[in-house]
Enzyme design. Sequence first.
Site, short mmCIF file in Angstrom:
data_model
loop_
_atom_site.label_atom_id
_atom_site.label_comp_id
_atom_site.label_asym_id
_atom_site.label_seq_id
_atom_site.Cartn_x
_atom_site.Cartn_y
_atom_site.Cartn_z
CB SER A 112 -1.74 3.24 -5.98
OG SER A 112 -0.78 2.86 -5.00
CE LYS A 157 -2.68 6.85 -8.42
NZ LYS A 157 -2.96 6.90 -9.88
CE1 TYR A 210 0.20 7.87 -6.48
CE2 TYR A 210 0.37 6.22 -4.76
CZ TYR A 210 0.35 6.56 -6.10
OH TYR A 210 0.47 5.57 -7.05
#
Length: 240
Positions: free
Chosen positions: A125, A142, A138
Amino acid sequence: MKSFAGRRAVVTGASSGIGRRIALDLAAAGATVTGIARRPCDGVASVACDVSDVVAYERALAELEPVDVLVQAAGTEERVSALDGDLEVYRHTFEVNVFAAMAGTLAVLPGMVDRGWGVVVNVSSDSGRAPTAGTPAYAASKAALSAFSESVAHEVRPRGVHVHVLYPGWMPTGMGQRAVDQGMSMPPRAVRRTAEQVSRLTLERMGGPAIDINAARLAVMAPVVRSLSPRIYRRMVGSR
């Protein structure tokens, strides 16, 4: 569309979103595709498995060998404040986004190297290279996945195996829309993509010389802007 006739492909997160689209497109390109997800996968054969259970995931991959193409699109995102201090959110996020993808990559690489050909695509991401507020778990997961994938890519490329990092931009999938519903600002049009666009680009670039597959090139400039104009970068990121 590039042909994958005769290739055996496994796609995680294949019951929805970008995983589902890539699984269907690989099948249309001639590959024998098996989806791995917690729910049944439309259009391709599927194995029920929660990839956060690494042992079960490794077992599923072993039963599907030989695997020529592995696309790991399974992922989770939960917006969380750094002030909450809930380490379990981080732990679960890393189990799904990092350790499962590491386990999958390491499981299929020996066979790919022995056969002299293989492709692994790990879905990362832009949050991993341009983090915004509210997504520390998150973004960190990533970033870790991208670094792992790039290191492995350098090692196995001379053996005929290609490891790619896919940066899909923002897509109106269930996870993407949920992030907006939870308070994330709608990303600019320049980084919005459909699952069909991202899947088509991914299949086109698989096995190519580039490690990164960038669906939205604008995001590639984020680290440059951060270095050259930190104040502008902070304003841009803070506004999201």
